[in-house]
Design a protein around this motif. Structure first.
Motif, PDB file in Angstrom:
ATOM      1  N   LYS A 244      35.220  12.759-123.877  1.00  0.00           N
ATOM      2  CA  LYS A 244      35.292  14.189-123.544  1.00  0.00           C
ATOM      3  C   LYS A 244      36.448  14.468-122.590  1.00  0.00           C
ATOM      4  O   LYS A 244      37.206  15.431-122.772  1.00  0.00           O
ATOM      5  N   ASP A 245      36.603  13.609-121.571  1.00  0.00           N
ATOM      6  CA  ASP A 245      37.679  13.809-120.592  1.00  0.00           C
ATOM      7  C   ASP A 245      39.059  13.632-121.229  1.00  0.00           C
ATOM      8  O   ASP A 245      40.004  14.362-120.905  1.00  0.00           O
ATOM      9  N   ILE A 246      39.177  12.674-122.134  1.00  0.00           N
ATOM     10  CA  ILE A 246      40.457  12.458-122.808  1.00  0.00           C
ATOM     11  C   ILE A 246      40.831  13.674-123.638  1.00  0.00           C
ATOM     12  O   ILE A 246      41.970  14.166-123.581  1.00  0.00           O
ATOM     13  N   MET A 247      39.883  14.180-124.421  1.00  0.00           N
ATOM     14  CA  MET A 247      40.173  15.339-125.277  1.00  0.00           C
ATOM     15  C   MET A 247      40.498  16.563-124.438  1.00  0.00           C
ATOM     16  O   MET A 247      41.377  17.365-124.796  1.00  0.00           O
ATOM     17  N   GLN A 248      39.827  16.707-123.320  1.00  0.00           N
ATOM     18  CA  GLN A 248      40.084  17.855-122.441  1.00  0.00           C
ATOM     19  C   GLN A 248      41.498  17.799-121.870  1.00  0.00           C
ATOM     20  O   GLN A 248      42.194  18.813-121.817  1.00  0.00           O
ATOM     21  N   ASN A 249      41.936  16.596-121.461  1.00  0.00           N
ATOM     22  CA  ASN A 249      43.236  16.458-120.816  1.00  0.00           C
ATOM     23  C   ASN A 249      44.374  16.208-121.798  1.00  0.00           C
ATOM     24  O   ASN A 249      45.537  16.141-121.395  1.00  0.00           O
ATOM     25  N   ILE A 250      44.043  16.072-123.075  1.00  0.00           N
ATOM     26  CA  ILE A 250      45.076  15.911-124.092  1.00  0.00           C
ATOM     27  C   ILE A 250      45.571  17.273-124.581  1.00  0.00           C
ATOM     28  O   ILE A 250      46.545  17.385-125.320  1.00  0.00           O
ATOM     29  N   GLY A 251      44.857  18.335-124.132  1.00  0.00           N
ATOM     30  CA  GLY A 251      45.204  19.684-124.573  1.00  0.00           C
ATOM     31  C   GLY A 251      44.179  20.257-125.530  1.00  0.00           C
ATOM     32  O   GLY A 251      44.418  21.283-126.168  1.00  0.00           O
ATOM     33  N   GLY A 252      43.030  19.585-125.630  1.00  0.00           N
ATOM     34  CA  GLY A 252      41.988  20.065-126.522  1.00  0.00           C
ATOM     35  C   GLY A 252      42.222  19.630-127.958  1.00  0.00           C
ATOM     36  O   GLY A 252      43.337  19.274-128.340  1.00  0.00           O
ATOM     37  N   GLU A 253      41.171  19.663-128.757  1.00  0.00           N
ATOM     38  CA  GLU A 253      41.309  19.198-130.133  1.00  0.00           C
ATOM     39  C   GLU A 253      42.230  20.086-130.955  1.00  0.00           C
ATOM     40  O   GLU A 253      42.789  19.650-131.960  1.00  0.00           O
ATOM     41  N   GLU A 254      42.418  21.345-130.511  1.00  0.00           N
ATOM     42  CA  GLU A 254      43.347  22.225-131.237  1.00  0.00           C
ATOM     43  C   GLU A 254      44.794  21.770-131.084  1.00  0.00           C
ATOM     44  O   GLU A 254      45.671  22.206-131.846  1.00  0.00           O
ATOM     45  N   ASN A 255      45.069  20.882-130.126  1.00  0.00           N
ATOM     46  CA  ASN A 255      46.424  20.358-129.932  1.00  0.00           C
ATOM     47  C   ASN A 255      46.658  19.068-130.718  1.00  0.00           C
ATOM     48  O   ASN A 255      47.755  18.527-130.705  1.00  0.00           O
ATOM     49  N   VAL A 256      45.617  18.568-131.381  1.00  0.00           N
ATOM     50  CA  VAL A 256      45.701  17.289-132.086  1.00  0.00           C
ATOM     51  C   VAL A 256      45.857  17.518-133.589  1.00  0.00           C
ATOM     52  O   VAL A 256      45.014  18.165-134.211  1.00  0.00           O
ATOM     53  N   SER A 257      46.941  16.995-134.160  1.00  0.00           N
ATOM     54  CA  SER A 257      47.143  17.108-135.603  1.00  0.00           C
ATOM     55  C   SER A 257      46.639  15.866-136.334  1.00  0.00           C
ATOM     56  O   SER A 257      46.294  15.930-137.511  1.00  0.00           O
ATOM     57  N   ASN A 258      46.577  14.729-135.630  1.00  0.00           N
ATOM     58  CA  ASN A 258      46.060  13.504-136.247  1.00  0.00           C
ATOM     59  C   ASN A 258      45.696  12.510-135.157  1.00  0.00           C
ATOM     60  O   ASN A 258      46.285  12.490-134.087  1.00  0.00           O
ATOM     61  N   LEU A 259      44.689  11.681-135.443  1.00  0.00           N
ATOM     62  CA  LEU A 259      44.271  10.660-134.491  1.00  0.00           C
ATOM     63  C   LEU A 259      43.842   9.405-135.243  1.00  0.00           C
ATOM     64  O   LEU A 259      43.028   9.474-136.168  1.00  0.00           O
ATOM     65  N   VAL A 260      44.423   8.272-134.854  1.00  0.00           N
ATOM     66  CA  VAL A 260      43.984   6.963-135.344  1.00  0.00           C
ATOM     67  C   VAL A 260      43.895   6.050-134.124  1.00  0.00           C
ATOM     68  O   VAL A 260      44.286   6.431-133.024  1.00  0.00           O
TER      69      VAL A 260
ATOM     70  N   GLN B  20      34.945   6.465-131.679  1.00  0.00           N
ATOM     71  CA  GLN B  20      33.740   6.923-132.365  1.00  0.00           C
ATOM     72  C   GLN B  20      33.107   8.112-131.639  1.00  0.00           C
ATOM     73  O   GLN B  20      32.591   9.043-132.272  1.00  0.00           O
ATOM     74  N   GLU B  21      33.148   8.097-130.294  1.00  0.00           N
ATOM     75  CA  GLU B  21      32.602   9.223-129.531  1.00  0.00           C
ATOM     76  C   GLU B  21      33.419  10.486-129.758  1.00  0.00           C
ATOM     77  O   GLU B  21      32.869  11.588-129.839  1.00  0.00           O
ATOM     78  N   ILE B  22      34.749  10.330-129.869  1.00  0.00           N
ATOM     79  CA  ILE B  22      35.600  11.495-130.156  1.00  0.00           C
ATOM     80  C   ILE B  22      35.252  12.061-131.528  1.00  0.00           C
ATOM     81  O   ILE B  22      35.184  13.279-131.725  1.00  0.00           O
ATOM     82  N   LYS B  23      35.001  11.181-132.496  1.00  0.00           N
ATOM     83  CA  LYS B  23      34.615  11.635-133.827  1.00  0.00           C
ATOM     84  C   LYS B  23      33.306  12.424-133.787  1.00  0.00           C
ATOM     85  O   LYS B  23      33.146  13.424-134.488  1.00  0.00           O
ATOM     86  N   LYS B  24      32.374  11.949-132.954  1.00  0.00           N
ATOM     87  CA  LYS B  24      31.068  12.607-132.877  1.00  0.00           C
ATOM     88  C   LYS B  24      31.151  13.978-132.224  1.00  0.00           C
ATOM     89  O   LYS B  24      30.416  14.898-132.603  1.00  0.00           O
ATOM     90  N   THR B  25      32.006  14.108-131.227  1.00  0.00           N
ATOM     91  CA  THR B  25      32.009  15.313-130.391  1.00  0.00           C
ATOM     92  C   THR B  25      33.129  16.295-130.717  1.00  0.00           C
ATOM     93  O   THR B  25      33.362  17.237-129.976  1.00  0.00           O
ATOM     94  N   SER B  26      33.868  16.061-131.810  1.00  0.00           N
ATOM     95  CA  SER B  26      34.957  16.982-132.168  1.00  0.00           C
ATOM     96  C   SER B  26      34.961  17.224-133.666  1.00  0.00           C
ATOM     97  O   SER B  26      34.255  16.554-134.431  1.00  0.00           O
ATOM     98  N   ASN B  27      35.740  18.179-134.067  1.00  0.00           N
ATOM     99  CA  ASN B  27      35.876  18.514-135.486  1.00  0.00           C
ATOM    100  C   ASN B  27      37.201  18.026-136.054  1.00  0.00           C
ATOM    101  O   ASN B  27      37.677  18.551-137.062  1.00  0.00           O
TER     102      ASN B  27
END
Length: 456
Positions: free
Chosen positions: A8-24, A74-81
């Motif tokens: 949750k903290d990583i996604m928050q400080n990365i700019g939110g999931e709307e700022n992510v175009s791809n993640l591996v 896996q936690e990012i997958k669970k908590t984001s779209n």
């Protein structure tokens, strides 16, 4: 470590999931493709418990976690779209990046999902080699053949897996991409080799090759496929796209792969392998010293993925010398980490990091915890790794040691290297040099240490 909170903290400080175009993710890093690289709070990310550091390289924003990266992912997958590369949409746009950045992004994004399977299969292959050497198992037994199937499958059918993962990276339909890769392995196609190394398609000559375990042909084919698919989606009515676009893509790309892309990719791989073998022939000692001493810097920026296709291309031809020379750097880092563990008795936090980093290298062959937890923190140790890695790499290069399978370089994969005696000498010298240099000259900056002592 609470993975849910860290995710949750990583996604928050990365700019939110709307700022992510791809993640591996790879063995130790979350690899983000971001829409805006200015949005992340880098310092906040670095300060999070569980994050080793942040690196921007190869067109990716990389958050280095260490061995727990898969749990955080896996936690990012669970908590984001986030899509996470599972969509079959070919309309996903890749970020606008420099050519080399996009190449590294495609290579890492295509190979990193396959890393666990490749690493596990490589270790299994190494164990099977040892078991045969000690006479514990027969190469003709059913037990060996079944386990060998498990060890070889991911490499033999690599074009199929890469067809899927490369299509995801290029924004194309991954299942059609898998079919393109599978077509190179299908018995009707491979059976043509029984009648010689040439055939024809509509009267056009086709040079036949064995594409098992190859990398470059699929990358080239899927790259072209991604553009062809997008073009067809623009000109074909949406009601007909479901069956007509895949049909036309397969009818066009598979024959072109057999006639052009496949042979071209094989020639690229062979040319690189021949160049490395030439350098080894001129001076294995010098080649080993350069790779063993400098591979560390590629790992720092996450660019070591660019070498993996070359390693796989070499293994397609039988053996690979790069992994043996690369191993020297890993064991040099293990020596440094062990020395820091022994010398930091009064610093419990550092001692804990050094101990886990040593085990991570020796048992798993994963170097990032040492790189970011020790080497970049105590930069005085970097020359030790360069010197020790160069010496061990020179030994492995001079004696022409090589890998027989793709493995992470650790104590469990020793059986995958030949001649094993010389390989053991090379990695033992590297680790001993890293250990001795760190013990003799220390890991802390002396001027900084003097200032700390004066302030007490």
């Amino acid at each position: 470590m609470k993975y849910e909170k860290l995710a949750k903290d990583i996604m928050q400080n990365i700019g939110g999931e709307e700022n992510v175009s791809n993640l591996v993710h790879c063995a130790t890093r979350l690899r983000f493709n971001l829409k805006d690289n200015q949005l992340p709070d880098k310092e906040k990310l670095k300060s999070l418990e569980g994050v080793l550091t942040v690196v921007e390289s190869g067109g990716q924003f990389q958050v280095v976690i260490g061995n727990d990266v898969s749990h955080v992912y896996q936690e990012i997958k669970k908590t984001s779209n986030l899509d996470h590369g599972n969509s079959d949409s070919a309309d996903a746009e890749l970020p606008k990046e420099k050519l080399m950045s996009r190449i590294f992004a495609v290579i890492s994004g295509s190979l990193s999902p396959l890393l666990p399977a490749m690493a596990g299969a490589g270790i299994l292959k190494a164990f099977l080699t040892l078991f045969i050497s000690f006479g514990w198992i027969s190469a003709e037994s059913g037990t060996y053949l079944i386990l060998a199937a498990a060890a070889n499958a991911v490499f033999y059918f690599l074009p199929i897996f890469l067809g899927v993962t490369a299509s995801i990276k290029f924004g194309a339909n991954p299942y059609v991409g898998g079919v393109i890769g599978a077509s190179l392995m299908e018995p009707n196609f491979t059976g043509l080799l029984a009648n010689g190394d040439t055939s024809s398609f509509l009267g056009i000559p086709v040079v036949l090759m064995d594409y098992s375990a190859t990398v470059f042909p699929v990358f080239v084919a899927i790259w072209i496929f991604s553009y062809v698919e997008k073009w067809f989606k623009k000109i074909i009515h949406k009601e007909l796209q479901t069956f007509l676009v895949p049909l036309l893509c397969m009818v066009i790309i598979v024959p072109l792969t057999a006639m052009i892309f496949g042979p071209f990719g094989v020639y690229i791989g062979n040319a690189i392998a021949d160049a490395i073998n030439y350098l080894m022939g001129v001076s294995g000692l010098l080649t080993g010293a350069v790779i063993g001493g400098l591979i560390f810097f590629l790992v720092v920026f996450g660019l070591h993925w660019g070498i993996i296709p070359i390693v796989l291309a070499n293994l397609t031809n039988g053996t690979d010398p790069i992994l043996a020379m690369w191993a020297a750097s890993n064991f040099a880092m293990a020596g440094v980490a062990l020395a820091v563990f022994l010398k930091s008795k009064k610093e419990k936090a550092l001692r804990s990091i050094a101990g886990s980093s040593t085990l991570s290298l020796l048992l798993a062959g994963v170097s990032e915890p040492t790189v970011y937890g020790i080497l970049l923190r105590y930069k005085r140790t970097i020359p030790y790794v360069i010197i020790a890695g160069a010496i061990g790499g020179a030994i492995n290069g001079a004696f022409h040691t090589y890998a027989t399978a793709f493995v992470f370089q650790n104590v469990f994969s020793i059986g995958a290297f030949e001649p094993v005696g010389y390989y053991l000498i090379g990695i033992a010298v590297s680790m001993a040099m890293g250990l001795i240099l760190t013990i003799l000259f220390g890991y802390q900056d002396k001027k900084k240490l003097q200032r700390i002592n004066k302030s007490r």
